[in-house]
Design a protein around this motif. Structure first.
Motif, mmCIF file in Angstrom:
data_model
loop_
_atom_site.group_PDB
_atom_site.id
_atom_site.type_symbol
_atom_site.label_atom_id
_atom_site.label_comp_id
_atom_site.label_asym_id
_atom_site.label_seq_id
_atom_site.Cartn_x
_atom_site.Cartn_y
_atom_site.Cartn_z
ATOM 1 N N GLY A 134 74.749 64.867 -4.167
ATOM 2 C CA GLY A 134 73.504 64.306 -4.666
ATOM 3 C C GLY A 134 72.334 64.572 -3.742
ATOM 4 N N GLY A 135 71.167 64.655 -4.323
ATOM 5 C CA GLY A 135 69.958 64.859 -3.522
ATOM 6 C C GLY A 135 69.691 66.319 -3.195
ATOM 7 N N LEU A 136 68.635 66.507 -2.486
ATOM 8 C CA LEU A 136 68.167 67.866 -2.176
ATOM 9 C C LEU A 136 67.469 67.862 -0.821
ATOM 10 N N ALA A 137 67.796 68.846 0.030
ATOM 11 C CA ALA A 137 67.157 68.960 1.343
ATOM 12 C C ALA A 137 66.504 70.319 1.467
ATOM 13 N N GLY A 138 65.519 70.375 2.319
ATOM 14 C CA GLY A 138 64.817 71.638 2.546
ATOM 15 C C GLY A 138 63.912 71.508 3.754
ATOM 16 N N TRP B 299 65.423 64.670 -0.163
ATOM 17 C CA TRP B 299 65.183 63.871 -1.366
ATOM 18 C C TRP B 299 66.517 63.323 -1.876
ATOM 19 N N SER B 300 66.511 62.081 -2.311
ATOM 20 C CA SER B 300 67.736 61.409 -2.758
ATOM 21 C C SER B 300 68.272 61.944 -4.077
ATOM 22 N N ASP C 165 69.048 59.503 -12.032
ATOM 23 C CA ASP C 165 69.531 60.722 -11.398
ATOM 24 C C ASP C 165 68.873 61.931 -12.067
ATOM 25 N N ALA C 166 68.238 62.785 -11.275
ATOM 26 C CA ALA C 166 67.523 63.938 -11.830
ATOM 27 C C ALA C 166 68.431 65.134 -12.073
ATOM 28 N N GLY C 167 69.709 65.017 -11.778
ATOM 29 C CA GLY C 167 70.634 66.122 -12.013
ATOM 30 C C GLY C 167 70.766 67.039 -10.798
#
Length: 229
Positions: free
Chosen positions: A118-122, A162-163, A171-173
């Motif tokens: 889950g979530g997204l990092a960058g 980002w969570s 949940d944004a998928g």
């Protein structure tokens, strides 16, 4: 009338003409001005065959010239060998390249996929200090699912995480998501390069250098990778 000597013949074979009025030589306009080891030996042999018997070539000078030429040739060969070694060491081997498969890499791009957890990092690379850095993440339909102000930062790399939840907490998928960054310093735009994490699907070394295939980003050279996860 002066007859053509073996020395003149040797010079002519090297593309060099000798003046009829003196011993000076001049390179022809289309001649190769670089002399190799074989050319040096030809010239030395012709010089010994046509030397003045009353004023022979000084052995000491001849040996010194040969030693200098031999040293120069050795240095040239060494330089060529060192360049080849440097190129080999700087290249990425096939085994090194294949080690990227199955891993995630951080590289420049604007398409990202969510983590399995889950979530997204960058991250963002700032060319100069910025008083404000803004992050926007949109889903595949172009709908903004997350917007965040990262604040003021000095030049360099700024990370974000980002969570995976939108503004309503849903949940944004897993994406793909489009990530965009804007940065400014007191109203003046600052160069900002967006960095995203992407899994390595395959590796190609057909071009001589390793190229990674990343989903949503296409092919990326290994040299463009900032970090391996």
């Amino acid at each position: 009338m002066t007859s053509t000597s073996a020395f003149d013949t040797t010079l002519a074979g090297l593309g060099i003409t000798r003046s009829a009025t003196g011993p000076s030589v001049a390179a022809a306009s289309t001649a190769n001005t670089t002399l190799g080891q074989a050319d040096f030996l030809k010239l030395m042999t012709a010089q010994m065959q046509n030397q003045d018997p009353f004023s022979p070539v000084d052995n000491t000078q001849m040996v010194a010239q040969m030693a200098q030429f031999s040293s120069l040739a050795g240095i040239s060969d060494m330089s060529t060998t060192l360049k080849a070694i440097s190129t080999k060491l700087g290249a990425t081997s096939t085994a090194d390249a294949l080690a990227y498969v199955g891993k995630t890499v951080l590289t420049a791009g604007d398409t990202a996929y969510g983590r399995t957890t889950g979530g997204l990092a960058g991250a963002v690379e700032l060319g100069d200090a910025a008083s404000e850095v803004n992050l926007t993440i949109s889903d595949a339909s172009g709908q903004i699912v997350h917007a965040e102000k990262l604040g003021a930062h000095t030049a360099g790399t700024v990370g974000y995480d980002w969570s995976g939840k939108d503004a309503s907490g849903a949940d944004a998928g897993t994406g793909p998501f489009t990530v965009s960054i804007t940065a400014a310093d007191n109203g003046k735009a600052v160069t900002a390069t967006n960095l995203v994490w992407a899994p390595v699907e395959s590796v190609s070394t057909a071009s001589g250098s390793a190229v990674l295939t990343l989903p949503g980003l296409g092919t990326v050279p290994v040299t463009a990778v900032r970090q391996v996860g």
